[in-house]
Scaffold this motif. Structure first.
Motif, PDB file in Angstrom:
ATOM      1  N   ILE A  20       1.064  -0.859   0.084  1.00 61.16           N
ATOM      2  CA  ILE A  20       0.030  -0.258  -0.023  1.00 61.16           C
ATOM      3  C   ILE A  20       1.059   1.315  -0.281  1.00 61.16           C
ATOM      4  N   THR A  21       2.346   1.290   0.898  1.00 68.38           N
ATOM      5  CA  THR A  21       2.753   2.647   1.073  1.00 68.38           C
ATOM      6  C   THR A  21       2.272   4.154   0.630  1.00 68.38           C
ATOM      7  N   ASP A  22       2.244   4.904  -0.374  1.00 72.00           N
ATOM      8  CA  ASP A  22       1.558   5.653   0.380  1.00 72.00           C
ATOM      9  C   ASP A  22       0.405   5.955  -0.606  1.00 72.00           C
ATOM     10  N   LYS A  23      -0.634   5.064  -1.005  1.00 69.90           N
ATOM     11  CA  LYS A  23      -1.341   4.648  -1.398  1.00 69.90           C
ATOM     12  C   LYS A  23      -2.500   4.481  -0.704  1.00 69.90           C
ATOM     13  N   TRP A  24      -2.787   4.264   0.752  1.00 67.19           N
ATOM     14  CA  TRP A  24      -3.953   4.689   2.174  1.00 67.19           C
ATOM     15  C   TRP A  24      -4.834   5.448   1.670  1.00 67.19           C
ATOM     16  N   GLN A  25      -4.982   6.549   1.784  1.00 71.87           N
ATOM     17  CA  GLN A  25      -6.132   7.251   0.758  1.00 71.87           C
ATOM     18  C   GLN A  25      -7.082   6.798  -0.416  1.00 71.87           C
ATOM     19  N   SER A  26      -6.701   6.157  -1.255  1.00 73.06           N
ATOM     20  CA  SER A  26      -7.491   5.886  -2.532  1.00 73.06           C
ATOM     21  C   SER A  26      -7.615   4.035  -1.960  1.00 73.06           C
ATOM     22  N   LEU A  27      -7.534   3.216  -0.777  1.00 70.49           N
ATOM     23  CA  LEU A  27      -7.767   2.256  -0.083  1.00 70.49           C
ATOM     24  C   LEU A  27      -8.864   2.488  -0.198  1.00 70.49           C
ATOM     25  N   GLN A  28      -9.490   1.350  -0.591  1.00 62.24           N
ATOM     26  CA  GLN A  28     -11.223   1.111  -0.119  1.00 62.24           C
ATOM     27  C   GLN A  28     -11.538  -0.212   0.674  1.00 62.24           C
ATOM     28  N   LEU A  40      -6.709  -6.329  -2.508  1.00 64.55           N
ATOM     29  CA  LEU A  40      -6.600  -5.038  -1.623  1.00 64.55           C
ATOM     30  C   LEU A  40      -7.249  -4.282  -3.030  1.00 64.55           C
ATOM     31  N   ILE A  41      -8.521  -3.683  -2.845  1.00 61.41           N
ATOM     32  CA  ILE A  41      -9.064  -3.362  -3.825  1.00 61.41           C
ATOM     33  C   ILE A  41      -9.099  -1.275  -3.529  1.00 61.41           C
ATOM     34  N   PHE A  42      -8.696  -0.566  -4.659  1.00 59.96           N
ATOM     35  CA  PHE A  42      -8.123   0.861  -4.337  1.00 59.96           C
ATOM     36  C   PHE A  42      -9.540   1.979  -5.294  1.00 59.96           C
ATOM     37  N   ASP A  43      -9.670   2.968  -5.547  1.00 58.50           N
ATOM     38  CA  ASP A  43     -10.069   3.623  -6.459  1.00 58.50           C
ATOM     39  C   ASP A  43     -10.129   2.685  -7.647  1.00 58.50           C
ATOM     40  N   ARG A  44      -9.228   3.065  -8.074  1.00 57.26           N
ATOM     41  CA  ARG A  44      -8.253   3.033  -9.663  1.00 57.26           C
ATOM     42  C   ARG A  44      -7.797   1.413  -9.808  1.00 57.26           C
ATOM     43  N   PRO A 285     -15.660   8.474  -4.222  1.00 58.28           N
ATOM     44  CA  PRO A 285     -16.542   7.979  -3.556  1.00 58.28           C
ATOM     45  C   PRO A 285     -17.421   9.429  -3.784  1.00 58.28           C
ATOM     46  N   GLY A 286     -18.664   9.151  -3.678  1.00 62.78           N
ATOM     47  CA  GLY A 286     -20.074  10.715  -3.948  1.00 62.78           C
ATOM     48  C   GLY A 286     -20.179  10.871  -5.124  1.00 62.78           C
ATOM     49  N   HIS A 287     -19.890  10.513  -6.059  1.00 68.17           N
ATOM     50  CA  HIS A 287     -20.256  11.043  -7.594  1.00 68.17           C
ATOM     51  C   HIS A 287     -21.898  11.143  -8.046  1.00 68.17           C
TER      52      HIS A 287
END
Length: 325
Positions: A20-28, A40-44, A285-287
């Motif tokens: 994950i390193t620096d991708k916590w903000q996009s982790l779902q 690991l499921i990310f936004d993209r 999220p929130g689109h």
């Protein structure tokens, strides 16, 4: 994210963190399945922690971390199939289910875990809240499939209503947080910012919580996550008849599908909601896909305002003038 990583055994924790390193903000989500790599499921998109192959001992370790070594403490949660942990993150559980007379008693062998990452997005509701207010706040329903940001949005809606925005005065807000996801309360204290005039009924069934909140805290606005049962609808109708504005979410893909659900029919027959916000899956999220008024007309403004106008786009990101909303 220490509250999440500590759920895993040391070796698995290191492998997940390195991925994950620096991708916590996009982790779902983090999905754990016995004998399969951690997902690991990310936004993209999705990534796999290939070096991990969880064993039965790993699953026991996670259960012990969740229960603090006492399954008795988790009895109610095991019947529901999920546990909310510090930070508002929700851990879904699956495995061998025990039943008594056709009713779920508990999940005995827990071999599947889905850790859904809770994200506090301050300002997430700025694009939508102008639609929810006309002289007063309007009864509003947020509709969307899982992972479309319903909880994220109503959390920020509660914050804005309770604190005030533009020239709109703050109102008393009551949050009914049955799954402890909106406020992420620890021992009754919200970990997320819910605004200056918000009271929370945490870990309380929605129908009972709505009536308790009205009797005890006299809210102007009630915020409830994931309604659906007949009891929820009956309590919601009672709240509205008592003069309280209701803002809530529900799982669904389309308005047409919701109208077919027997428990929800009174809400649509009586046109309870002046605003229905349809969300869709997106990179964030929130689109917002559509916003309907009571007459069923889509009133969503197109994004991209002229200079000097308020930007009501459906993105979380601030544009030139969104700070004025």
């Amino acid at each position: 994210m220490e509250e999440i990583l500590k759920l895993f055994p040391a070796e698995m924790r290191q492998a997940i963190n390195a991925k994950i390193t620096d991708k916590w903000q996009s982790l779902q989500e983090i999905r754990f399945r016995l004998h399969h790599p951690v997902e690991l499921i990310f936004d993209r998109g999705t990534e796999w922690v290939a070096e991990t192959r969880p064993t039965k001992q790993d699953s026991i370790f996670i259960v012990n971390q969740l229960s603090e070594f006492s399954l008795y403490r988790m009895e109610d949660e095991l019947r529901e199939g999920y546990i909310t942990i510090e930070g508002g993150h929700r851990v879904g559980l699956a495995g061998k289910v025990n039943t008594i007379n056709g009713n779920v008693k508990a999940i005995q062998y827990i071999t599947f875990f889905n850790i859904r990452i809770a994200k506090e997005e301050i300002g997430a509701a700025l694009p939508v809240i102008p639609y929810m207010h006309h002289k007063t706040y309007l009864n509003t329903l947020f509709v969307g499939p899982p992972q479309t940001g319903k909880t994220t949005l109503i959390r920020d809606v509660a914050r804005l209503i309770a604190t005030g925005w533009r020239n709109i005065s703050p109102q008393k807000v009551g949050v009914i947080d049955e799954r402890s996801e909106i406020g992420a309360c620890i021992k009754g204290v919200p970990q997320h910012d819910l605004g200056l005039r918000t009271d929370v009924m945490d870990a309380c069934p929605k129908a009972e919580g709505m009536m308790m909140m009205i009797r005890s805290m006299s809210p102007d606005v009630l915020v409830i996550d994931e309604i659906g049962s007949r009891k929820d609808v009956e309590a919601l109708m009672e709240a509205i008849n008592a003069g309280v504005i209701v803002i809530c979410t529900i799982h669904g893909d389309t308005l047409e599908d919701l109208k077919k659900r027997p428990s929800l029919q009174p809400l649509f027959e009586q046109k309870v909601f002046s605003r229905i916000v349809l969300l869709e899956k997106h990179n964030h999220p929130g689109h917002i896909r559509q916003i309907y008024n009571k007459e069923g007309k889509n009133i969503l403004q197109k994004s991209g305002c002229l200079p000097g106008e308020v930007d009501w786009s459906t993105s979380f990101h601030r544009h030139n003038n969104m700070g004025r909303v």
